[in-house]
Write an enzyme that holds these catalytic residues in place. Sequence first.
Site, PDB file in Angstrom:
ATOM      1  CE  LYS A 193      -4.146  -1.868   0.226  1.00 28.21           C
ATOM      2  NZ  LYS A 193      -4.030  -3.135  -0.493  1.00 28.21           N
TER       3      LYS A 193
HETATM    4  C1  LIG Z   1     -10.028  -1.830  -1.072  1.00 33.95           C
HETATM    5  C2  LIG Z   1      -9.413  -2.745  -0.055  1.00 33.95           C
HETATM    6  N1  LIG Z   1     -10.120  -3.058   1.055  1.00 33.95           N
HETATM    7  C3  LIG Z   1      -9.617  -3.845   1.994  1.00 33.95           C
HETATM    8  C4  LIG Z   1      -8.351  -4.399   1.899  1.00 33.95           C
HETATM    9  C5  LIG Z   1      -7.885  -5.365   2.932  1.00 33.95           C
HETATM   10  O1  LIG Z   1      -6.687  -5.039   3.527  1.00 33.95           O
HETATM   11  P1  LIG Z   1      -5.679  -6.163   4.039  1.00 33.95           P
HETATM   12  O2  LIG Z   1      -5.060  -6.814   2.862  1.00 33.95           O
HETATM   13  O3  LIG Z   1      -4.703  -5.393   4.858  1.00 33.95           O
HETATM   14  O4  LIG Z   1      -6.463  -7.125   4.859  1.00 33.95           O
HETATM   15  C6  LIG Z   1      -7.569  -4.077   0.795  1.00 33.95           C
HETATM   16  C7  LIG Z   1      -6.194  -4.584   0.684  1.00 33.95           C
HETATM   17  O5  LIG Z   1      -5.738  -5.182  -0.215  1.00 33.95           O
HETATM   18  C8  LIG Z   1      -8.113  -3.249  -0.228  1.00 33.95           C
HETATM   19  O6  LIG Z   1      -7.418  -2.941  -1.325  1.00 33.95           O
END
Ligand SMILES: Cc1ncc(COP(=O)(O)O)c(C=O)c1O
Length: 374
Positions: A193
Amino acid sequence: MINSTVNMHIPFLDLKGQHQQIKNKVFEAFEEVYENTAFSGGSFVEKFEDRFAEFCDTKYAVGVNNGTSALQLAIIALGIGAGDEVIIPANTFIATAWGVSYSGATPVFVDCTSDTWQLDASKIEEKINSKTKAIIGVHLYGQPFDISEVQSICDKYGLFLLEDAAQAQGAKFNGVPVGGFGEMACFSFYPGKNLGACGEAGGVTTNHEKYYEKLKGLRNHGCKKRYYHDELGYNMRMGGLEAASLAVKIEYLPSWNQRRKEIARKYREGIVNPMIKMQAQPGWADSVYHLFVVTTQNRKELLNYLNDRNIFPGMHYPVPCHLQKAYSALGYKVGDCPNSEFLADHCLSLPMYAELTDDMVEYVIDVVNAYGNQ
Ligand SMILES: Cc1ncc(COP(=O)(O)O)c(C=O)c1O
């Protein structure tokens, strides 16, 4: 004219480049955590939470173990569960939907617009019924969704608004940082990210003390006082090493985001090939370009063409949420969200990260412009 004297190899993302620059500072921070054995929760997490709340201009931030947990806990904190429905875009990463499903509630998928590729506010009201409790808007690819429109629908029907800001640390809506618009906003600090931990991490920001208190309990086994469990809780704390790495990296985030914007500007101005379409950017959107998504008629052909020239784009995302196998029981079919389906079949994400050099960006632009004329 493509500069063939440069021997380019341009991956979609280059985490090594970013982490080499900051290695010494991150290692110093790790050493401090180690000396304090503050591995789970604790002072390093609190320090980062304060800094992140300040960055988002919100009263509170709560660190958790990843962005999916952030969504799950935010939904639970709102009291949403079995029998309830939550409206989300069909065009998002699947975790937006997981956050809803884990609580026992049902995600209801709404199409994106044909140009901004964000949640289409004009298609929300037809999906609202007595079970609807909330809308999650997603600042997808780093660009804010139309918060004003979605907020006014929430106000009209008495629904909660959540922001999925996983891809948008530092983005602004009408000059105001994302993170403080809804009841809560959920962030991912996955390594890739814009602000990513050295490990898995996530966070929730809010301006409401009641959610802040609730989230702190939920992430920690439902405890405020150790071994006194007031409610069903979870082990979703942020780790100390992750928090320490984030505290180092957040100081670089404004310049990294600035560089992403500069690259996006070069792409936007430089890519003039009519076979390539870009995301529309309304005046209120100040994107931090987590991704630079384009569409083209023959995606496979463009992908092969770019790969042959050592450019390796990503694909976000090849299947829209409503057509994922995991949600087949909900009964959606092809044609239910046509814009999201079009995007899934035609999208590619051009390389986008702060460490791309001007030469690399120029090379991508030249190669993309030459597509179709080779
Ligand atoms: C739009 C969106 N929501 C939620 C997430 C979930 O985050 P994580 O991968 O840290 O669980 C991501 C991550 O890839 C995302 O891009």
